[in-house]
Write a protein that holds these residues in place. Structure first.
Motif, PDB file in Angstrom:
ATOM      1  N   UNK A 255     -28.307  45.713 -11.773  1.00  0.00           N
ATOM      2  CA  UNK A 255     -27.652  44.661 -12.560  1.00  0.00           C
ATOM      3  C   UNK A 255     -26.258  45.038 -13.038  1.00  0.00           C
ATOM      4  N   UNK A 256     -25.936  46.333 -13.055  1.00  0.00           N
ATOM      5  CA  UNK A 256     -24.650  46.750 -13.619  1.00  0.00           C
ATOM      6  C   UNK A 256     -23.502  46.263 -12.742  1.00  0.00           C
ATOM      7  N   UNK A 257     -22.498  45.701 -13.384  1.00  0.00           N
ATOM      8  CA  UNK A 257     -21.327  45.250 -12.647  1.00  0.00           C
ATOM      9  C   UNK A 257     -21.302  43.750 -12.425  1.00  0.00           C
ATOM     10  N   UNK A 287     -20.924  37.388  -9.076  1.00  0.00           N
ATOM     11  CA  UNK A 287     -21.932  38.030  -9.933  1.00  0.00           C
ATOM     12  C   UNK A 287     -23.201  38.310  -9.164  1.00  0.00           C
ATOM     13  N   UNK A 288     -23.619  37.355  -8.374  1.00  0.00           N
ATOM     14  CA  UNK A 288     -24.835  37.534  -7.568  1.00  0.00           C
ATOM     15  C   UNK A 288     -24.637  38.642  -6.535  1.00  0.00           C
ATOM     16  N   UNK A 289     -23.481  38.670  -5.906  1.00  0.00           N
ATOM     17  CA  UNK A 289     -23.176  39.726  -4.936  1.00  0.00           C
ATOM     18  C   UNK A 289     -23.306  41.107  -5.569  1.00  0.00           C
ATOM     19  N   UNK A 293     -26.287  45.131  -4.652  1.00  0.00           N
ATOM     20  CA  UNK A 293     -25.851  46.417  -4.114  1.00  0.00           C
ATOM     21  C   UNK A 293     -25.865  47.450  -5.241  1.00  0.00           C
ATOM     22  N   UNK A 294     -26.359  48.672  -4.973  1.00  0.00           N
ATOM     23  CA  UNK A 294     -26.220  49.711  -5.990  1.00  0.00           C
ATOM     24  C   UNK A 294     -24.739  50.048  -6.159  1.00  0.00           C
ATOM     25  N   UNK A 295     -24.372  50.526  -7.302  1.00  0.00           N
ATOM     26  CA  UNK A 295     -22.941  50.805  -7.518  1.00  0.00           C
ATOM     27  C   UNK A 295     -22.350  49.663  -8.304  1.00  0.00           C
TER      28      UNK A 295
END
Ligand code: ATP
Length: 317
Positions: A255-257, A287-289, A293-295
């Motif tokens: 969820x971060x980012x 936001x969904x993108x 992905x991790x990171x």
């Protein structure tokens, strides 16, 4: 000339590749992250131009930060290499598949030594938007002064100010944050907040409905308020009119980012003259993108990738 100028701290991120106690991690992945540079990268991925102001140490980690930001196309000419302090670190461990633990090693870092002299007035004046976050004023008194100086310069020059409240409890008390963030919101034209951040700044009764929170934030001054609610989407108030921002249905892995991506999507369309509907659609897509992905920023979409969200099980050949 840049579409967006932003200032803040970008750190090196050390990330445990496997789940478990950090002391047993034999290796750590090395990456970088910082809310403001994440946003700036989001802008460039979507075709805009962004400049980043900040300090890094005169060390390999600092050189890594500048290499990554430059490689992503940011204008880092105003960045300062500070010989007196090291580049800040962020360490991320996962104790269970769901529980991420983030620790900061940033007290006294080069980034926290940002000061008003680092803020090039001509650069701020040349921007279409100045973007700041509630993280930078929490780093140190000089960083707080730098944010205030940038905002004053933007306000005087008629450059719209975008503020992401981004409350970080590890950096300052709720009380200190509420006062400073409320004051900054009063000088902002565009405001991004989560529900918790809205409640922190507004001091409203606990059960105040969501859309009323957005209206109360708008009453502080910003004509554009974006109130985010994670997988449930967002609510916007733009020039007094409410808009519902439905979420995309995606498989979230980190969820971060999401917040930085959402803001990048919104601002990238705003500088292109996009309608409110376009700004909100790109914000929700970005936001969904980010959560797929991790990171913190690596998954940010290019403009031609936005349409991938609409496709199920897409194989691209
Ligand atoms: P961050 O974790 O980066 O601090 P935030 O709390 O500031 O994020 P969120 O509300 O989590 O911001 O996310 C911003 C936006 O991103 C949401 O309003 C939504 O549009 C989109 N988003 C976030 N999480 C998801 C999800 N699981 N599925 C779909 N969209 C999401």
């Amino acid at each position: 000339t840049p579409d967006v100028v932003t200032l803040g701290e970008t750190m090196v991120l050390l990330r445990a590749p496997h789940i478990g106690p950090l002391r047993h991690a034999r290796t750590l992945d090395v990456a970088t992250g910082g809310a403001e540079s994440n946003l700036a990268i989001g802008i460039t991925r979507l075709g805009g131009r962004a400049a980043w102001i900040g300090r890094v140490g005169d060390d390999e980690f600092g050189r890594l930060v500048l290499t990554v930001l430059g490689g992503e196309g940011l204008d880092t000419r105003a960045a300062v290499v500070d010989p007196e302090a090291p580049t800040g670190l962020m360490v991320k461990a996962r104790r269970t598949s769901a529980a991420t633990d983030v620790r900061y090693y940033r007290a006294g870092s080069a980034g926290s030594r940002l000061c008003p002299d680092d803020v090039n007035p001509a650069l701020v004046r040349s921007a279409r938007i100045l973007h700041i976050t509630g993280i930078t004023p929490a780093l140190s008194p000089t960083a707080r002064a730098a944010v205030r100086a940038a905002v004053a310069e933007a306000n005087a020059a008629g450059v719209p100010v975008s503020l992401d409240l981004n409350y970080r409890r590890a950096l300052w008390s709720a009380e200190d944050a509420a006062g400073e963030l409320r004051a900054l919101a009063g000088h902002a034209d565009i405001l991004f907040a989560t529900e918790d951040e809205a409640r922190l700044v507004l001091k409203v009764p606990d059960h105040t409905p969501f859309v009323d929170l957005a209206r109360e934030l708008a009453a502080l001054g910003p004509a554009q308020v974006l109130l985010k609610r994670g997988a449930r989407g967002a609510v916007a108030i733009v020039d007094g009119r409410p808009h519902e921002v439905p979420p995309h249905r995606v498989h979230a892995v980190d969820p971060v980012g999401a917040g930085d991506a959402f803001a990048a999507g919104y601002l990238a369309e705003l500088v292109r003259g996009g309608s409110v509907a376009t700004r909100l659609a790109t914000a929700a897509a970005a936001g969904a993108f980010a959560v797929t992905v991790p990171g913190d920023w690596e998954g940010l979409p290019r403009r031609d990738e936005l349409r991938l969200l609409a496709q199920d099980d897409a194989v691209i050949r």
